[in-house]
Design a protein around this motif. Structure first.
Motif, mmCIF file in Angstrom:
data_model
loop_
_atom_site.group_PDB
_atom_site.id
_atom_site.type_symbol
_atom_site.label_atom_id
_atom_site.label_comp_id
_atom_site.label_asym_id
_atom_site.label_seq_id
_atom_site.Cartn_x
_atom_site.Cartn_y
_atom_site.Cartn_z
ATOM 1 N N THR A 41 1.266 14.497 15.086
ATOM 2 C CA THR A 41 1.634 13.501 14.252
ATOM 3 C C THR A 41 0.428 12.943 13.809
ATOM 4 O O THR A 41 0.712 11.625 12.924
ATOM 5 N N SER A 42 -0.317 12.840 14.174
ATOM 6 C CA SER A 42 -1.136 11.802 13.200
ATOM 7 C C SER A 42 -1.755 12.208 11.512
ATOM 8 O O SER A 42 -1.258 13.182 11.035
ATOM 9 N N ILE A 43 -2.514 11.401 10.981
ATOM 10 C CA ILE A 43 -1.875 11.296 8.692
ATOM 11 C C ILE A 43 -3.625 12.394 9.043
ATOM 12 O O ILE A 43 -4.564 10.800 9.048
ATOM 13 N N LEU A 44 -3.656 12.776 8.049
ATOM 14 C CA LEU A 44 -4.074 13.607 7.237
ATOM 15 C C LEU A 44 -5.139 12.662 6.127
ATOM 16 O O LEU A 44 -4.227 11.790 5.533
ATOM 17 N N VAL A 45 -6.758 12.115 6.434
ATOM 18 C CA VAL A 45 -6.965 10.091 5.046
ATOM 19 C C VAL A 45 -8.364 11.775 4.737
ATOM 20 O O VAL A 45 -9.174 12.602 5.316
ATOM 21 N N GLU A 46 -8.579 10.884 3.491
ATOM 22 C CA GLU A 46 -9.934 11.158 3.203
ATOM 23 C C GLU A 46 -11.489 9.779 3.102
ATOM 24 O O GLU A 46 -10.183 8.903 3.484
ATOM 25 N N THR A 47 -11.832 9.921 4.003
ATOM 26 C CA THR A 47 -13.004 8.330 3.254
ATOM 27 C C THR A 47 -14.011 8.776 2.767
ATOM 28 O O THR A 47 -14.697 9.946 2.612
ATOM 29 N N VAL A 48 -14.649 7.086 2.516
ATOM 30 C CA VAL A 48 -16.309 6.881 1.972
ATOM 31 C C VAL A 48 -16.749 6.244 2.509
ATOM 32 O O VAL A 48 -15.860 5.024 3.395
ATOM 33 N N LYS A 49 -18.281 5.999 2.206
ATOM 34 C CA LYS A 49 -19.117 4.947 2.636
ATOM 35 C C LYS A 49 -19.033 3.809 1.696
ATOM 36 O O LYS A 49 -19.595 4.836 0.966
ATOM 37 N N PRO A 50 -19.214 2.856 2.154
ATOM 38 C CA PRO A 50 -19.824 2.236 0.914
ATOM 39 C C PRO A 50 -21.283 2.233 0.637
ATOM 40 O O PRO A 50 -21.678 2.533 1.002
ATOM 41 N N THR A 51 -21.134 2.076 -0.569
ATOM 42 C CA THR A 51 -22.836 2.690 -2.112
ATOM 43 C C THR A 51 -22.690 1.416 -2.007
ATOM 44 O O THR A 51 -22.548 -0.048 -2.619
ATOM 45 N N THR A 52 -24.105 1.223 -2.767
ATOM 46 C CA THR A 52 -24.855 0.255 -2.846
ATOM 47 C C THR A 52 -25.310 0.403 -4.772
ATOM 48 O O THR A 52 -26.051 1.294 -4.942
ATOM 49 N N ALA A 53 -24.767 -0.656 -5.257
ATOM 50 C CA ALA A 53 -24.799 -0.458 -6.891
ATOM 51 C C ALA A 53 -24.747 -1.417 -7.342
ATOM 52 O O ALA A 53 -23.912 -2.805 -6.346
ATOM 53 N N SER A 54 -24.341 -1.495 -8.556
ATOM 54 C CA SER A 54 -24.305 -2.608 -9.624
ATOM 55 C C SER A 54 -23.323 -2.713 -10.438
ATOM 56 O O SER A 54 -22.832 -2.180 -10.648
ATOM 57 N N ILE A 55 -22.379 -3.492 -10.848
ATOM 58 C CA ILE A 55 -21.290 -3.878 -11.818
ATOM 59 C C ILE A 55 -21.116 -4.525 -11.859
ATOM 60 O O ILE A 55 -22.036 -6.034 -11.493
ATOM 61 N N GLU A 56 -19.869 -4.498 -12.554
ATOM 62 C CA GLU A 56 -19.838 -5.881 -14.136
ATOM 63 C C GLU A 56 -18.877 -5.601 -14.848
ATOM 64 O O GLU A 56 -17.637 -4.387 -14.675
ATOM 65 N N LEU A 57 -18.037 -6.527 -14.820
ATOM 66 C CA LEU A 57 -17.238 -6.621 -15.852
ATOM 67 C C LEU A 57 -17.265 -6.918 -17.601
ATOM 68 O O LEU A 57 -18.304 -7.764 -17.859
ATOM 69 N N ASP A 58 -16.186 -6.381 -18.552
ATOM 70 C CA ASP A 58 -17.089 -5.973 -19.442
ATOM 71 C C ASP A 58 -15.535 -7.635 -20.111
ATOM 72 O O ASP A 58 -14.578 -6.843 -19.913
ATOM 73 N N GLY A 59 -15.736 -8.676 -21.586
ATOM 74 C CA GLY A 59 -15.179 -8.621 -22.483
ATOM 75 C C GLY A 59 -15.218 -8.787 -23.191
ATOM 76 O O GLY A 59 -15.867 -7.949 -24.167
ATOM 77 N N GLU A 60 -14.614 -8.766 -24.635
ATOM 78 C CA GLU A 60 -13.960 -8.566 -25.837
ATOM 79 C C GLU A 60 -13.667 -9.765 -26.136
ATOM 80 O O GLU A 60 -12.876 -10.403 -26.017
ATOM 81 N N PHE A 61 -14.505 -9.836 -26.800
ATOM 82 C CA PHE A 61 -14.535 -10.845 -28.570
ATOM 83 C C PHE A 61 -14.549 -10.817 -29.497
ATOM 84 O O PHE A 61 -14.874 -9.813 -30.603
ATOM 85 N N ILE A 62 -13.652 -11.479 -30.693
ATOM 86 C CA ILE A 62 -13.869 -11.376 -31.903
ATOM 87 C C ILE A 62 -15.189 -12.862 -32.920
ATOM 88 O O ILE A 62 -15.485 -13.732 -32.206
ATOM 89 N N GLY A 63 -15.777 -11.819 -33.421
ATOM 90 C CA GLY A 63 -17.006 -12.405 -34.289
ATOM 91 C C GLY A 63 -17.289 -12.576 -35.195
ATOM 92 O O GLY A 63 -16.055 -11.718 -35.758
ATOM 93 N N THR A 64 -18.119 -13.514 -36.447
ATOM 94 C CA THR A 64 -18.124 -13.645 -37.670
ATOM 95 C C THR A 64 -19.292 -13.364 -38.611
ATOM 96 O O THR A 64 -20.440 -13.322 -37.409
ATOM 97 N N ILE A 65 -20.022 -12.277 -39.427
ATOM 98 C CA ILE A 65 -20.968 -11.866 -39.575
ATOM 99 C C ILE A 65 -21.389 -12.646 -40.454
ATOM 100 O O ILE A 65 -20.535 -13.508 -41.452
ATOM 101 N N GLU A 66 -23.054 -13.382 -40.122
ATOM 102 C CA GLU A 66 -22.908 -15.008 -40.713
ATOM 103 C C GLU A 66 -24.916 -14.742 -40.902
ATOM 104 O O GLU A 66 -25.001 -14.124 -40.509
ATOM 105 N N SER A 67 -25.463 -15.316 -41.751
ATOM 106 C CA SER A 67 -26.934 -15.305 -42.581
ATOM 107 C C SER A 67 -27.641 -16.758 -42.052
ATOM 108 O O SER A 67 -26.789 -17.891 -43.504
ATOM 109 N N ASP A 68 -28.235 -16.894 -41.943
ATOM 110 C CA ASP A 68 -29.178 -17.930 -41.566
ATOM 111 C C ASP A 68 -30.147 -17.709 -43.418
ATOM 112 O O ASP A 68 -31.210 -19.162 -43.333
ATOM 113 N N ASN A 69 -30.227 -16.949 -43.942
ATOM 114 C CA ASN A 69 -31.641 -17.137 -44.442
ATOM 115 C C ASN A 69 -30.703 -16.632 -46.066
ATOM 116 O O ASN A 69 -30.902 -15.539 -46.534
#
Length: 612
Positions: A41-69
């Motif tokens: 009656t044991s449960i069949l499972v799959e496993t993984v080991k933790p990894t070392t990596a970089s993780i980031e969150l992306d956000g979306e925004f609305i911008g406006t094109i401007e010119s300083d010159n």
């Protein structure tokens, strides 16, 4: 609310599907199970080991094109516009011709300036001829002065040679004096050394005689020791003084002779070991003393001769000293003659030469001054030509920068006035993207951070150039500014764009799949496979994106994280890895159930994503 009801319905359907599949599997296999042993009656499972990596969150925004010159193109000369080449909205490159102005008046000014330049150049040629004549006259004057100075130098060299000869004679006299003094000193030292040698020979002869007497005394003591019958008469004391043992038997001639020889050896320092050697030494000492007395007699004969030689050297010394005094007088006379020539005769000749040279130089300077004035006239005329050329160039107005024309104020056959704006160009290399973010995002944003900009389906790259950290008074949001890193030629000022950027990031952290994490009352936990058991383990999480979650604590890099979802998965439940040898009996039925459950989960996940 509707989306929640749909998810609830899907959950019920999922549960019913699982029960239905499980019942079917159990019904179809009932008979078979009765004939076999108890099922695993044991449960069949799959496993993984933790990894070392970089993780980031992306956000979306609305911008406006401007010119300083924004660049205003203003003509530097006034006149009628003869042609224009660009309109509003056109893109121009730096140096492109925008429009032209009538150049008739500027061309006339150019012709006049070139005529003035030719006249000034002719004046320079005349001045050059005057300079050449003055230079030749100066060369002739310098040759005459060189000849006169050569004679002066010759006379001076003769006087200097006389001084040098006098110095050489003085030096030779001084050297002779030093040599005579040295010879006198040597003669005196030889005489004194001779007297010292006589004294030394006298002492040496006396010492050698005493030495011969000592050896003779040792010989007599030898005879006493050999002839003694009992060590009396001071014989025993002689042996004791020399550190020699007394004979055991004074009647034994051999022992007495050995004692006597040891006595001689000790007293002479080992030079004589028997009576014969001692006799030789006595004779040698006597002969040496006689030889020393003979040498002393010979030295006495030479003493008078050396004394006479010392007197002769003293006379030579005094004569050399007088010669030095005479040479010094000759040197002083030669030096005085040279000094008088340099102070008076030579000075008069040099003064005349300098006056002659100064006149020639003055003539040359005057000629050169005339040449410089003529050359200045050429430069002034050239400046006039350049000014006329500049006015001609001003009739052709070009774009100072690359960019987009946003305004045009000139037309053909109408007047263009100095000080009035003819064109307005928005420089392309000064295109900025301005957008506003919340404080948490502002604190994560860094100058130089890369962002992605999208407009009309086209994607561009940019980087943040300004993060002032000041909130906008109206919106309460924080202003960020970025610049394109390339390819922004088609951007138009005032248009809106979509911006995608990382709003949070963690580098080199422990991560696990987001689907393996469970939550209960805001507490995150995972199931770790340990010794065939599922162990519920609470964890502290950090950043989470669509695929991974950062784990700050609770597990290690070697933990086996269970990624398989199962309704029976509980703390302490029996589990086994899929693919183990025990995974054979329930293969087909469990695979079918897993397939149905996975499909139901996929539909529920898609519905949840749509609702969000």
């Amino acid at each position: 609310m509707k989306s929640r009801n749909n998810r609830y319905a899907r959950g019920v359907a999922l549960l019913m599907t699982v029960l239905l599949v499980s019942g079917t599997v159990m019904t179809g296999c009932g008979k078979k199970e009765e004939a076999t042993e108890e099922k695993d009656t044991s449960i069949l499972v799959e496993t993984v080991k933790p990894t070392t990596a970089s993780i980031e969150l992306d956000g979306e925004f609305i911008g406006t094109i401007e010119s300083d010159n924004q660049i205003n193109v203003i003509p530097k000369v006034a006149g009628d516009v003869t042609a224009t080449y660009f309109e509003e909205g056109d893109h121009v490159n730096a140096g492109d011709l925008l429009f032209t102005i009538d150049d008739t008046g500027a061309q006339i000014s150019m012709d006049q300036a070139q005529a003035s330049l030719e006249s000034a150049q002719a004046s320079v040629e005349t001045a050059n001829a005057g300079v050449q004549a003055a230079e030749l006259n100066l060369v002739y004057t310098q040759a005459q002065i060189t000849e006169n100075l050569g004679k002066v130098d010759t006379n001076q060299m003769q006087l200097e040679n006389a001084v040098a000869s006098a110095k050489y004679a003085l030096k030779a006299a001084e050297e002779n004096e030093a040599l005579a003094a040295e010879q006198f000193g040597m003669a005196r030292d030889d005489y004194e050394d001779l007297e010292d040698s006589l004294d030394d020979l006298k002492d040496d002869a006396h010492n050698m005689e005493k030495y011969a007497d000592s050896l003779s005394a040792y010989k007599k003591n030898y005879d006493k020791i050999v002839n003694s019958t009992n060590g009396s008469g001071g014989v025993s004391d002689l042996l004791t003084y020399a550190g020699v043992a007394q004979p055991n038997d004074w009647t034994n001639a051999v022992e007495k002779r050995e004692a006597a020889e040891k006595y001689i050896s000790e007293m002479t320092g080992g030079s004589a070991r028997d009576l014969y050697t001692l006799g030789v030494m006595v004779e040698t000492a006597k002969n040496t003393a006689s030889s020393l007395r003979s040498s002393r007699s010979t030295l006495d004969d030479n003493k008078d001769k050396m004394k006479l030689n010392m007197f002769s050297s003293a006379i030579g010394k005094e004569t050399a000293k007088n010669n030095v005094l005479s040479a010094e007088d000759g040197k002083r006379l030669a030096e005085k003659m040279l000094q008088d020539y340099e102070l008076y005769t030579k000075a008069t000749i040099l003064a005349g030469a300098n006056a002659q040279l100064a006149g020639s130089i003055q003539s040359q300077v005057a000629a050169q001054s005339g040449l410089k004035q003529a050359q200045a006239g050429v430069k002034q005329a050239q400046a006039g030509v350049e000014g006329a050329q500049l006015q001609l160039d001003y009739t052709k107005v070009t774009a100072p920068v690359s960019g987009t024309i946003t305004k045009k104020n000139v037309t053909t056959n109408n007047m263009a006035a100095t000080g009035n704006v003819a064109y307005v160009i928005t420089a392309e290399d000064e295109m900025n993207i301005v957008f506003y973010v919340a404080e948490t995002v502002m604190r994560q944003a860094e100058v130089g951070q890369q962002i992605q900009v999208e407009r009309n389906g086209e994607v561009y790259q940019a980087q943040i150039t300004e993060n002032a950290g000041v909130a906008d008074a109206n919106s309460g949001l924080f202003k960020l500014k970025a610049q394109f890193t390339g390819g922004a030629e088609n951007m138009i000022t005032g248009t809106k764009v979509k911006i995608t950027m990382a709003t949070d990031k963690a580098d080199n952290v422990m991560t696990i799949p987001v689907d393996s994490v469970y939550y209960e009352s805001r507490t995150a936990y995972v199931y770790v496979m340990e010794g065939g058991k599922a162990v519920r383990t609470e964890i502290e999480t950090g950043i989470t994106n669509n695929t991974d979650v950062e784990v700050k604590s609770g597990i290690t890099k070697d933990s086996e994280i269970i990624t398989t979802w199962a309704a029976q998965l509980r703390d302490g439940a029996d589990v086994r890895l899929k693919g183990d040898s025990a995974d054979t009996s329930a293969g087909s039925s469990e695979t079918e159930a897993d397939s149905v459950i996975a499909q139901a989960e996929t539909e529920q996940t898609e519905e949840s994503a749509d609702a969000e």
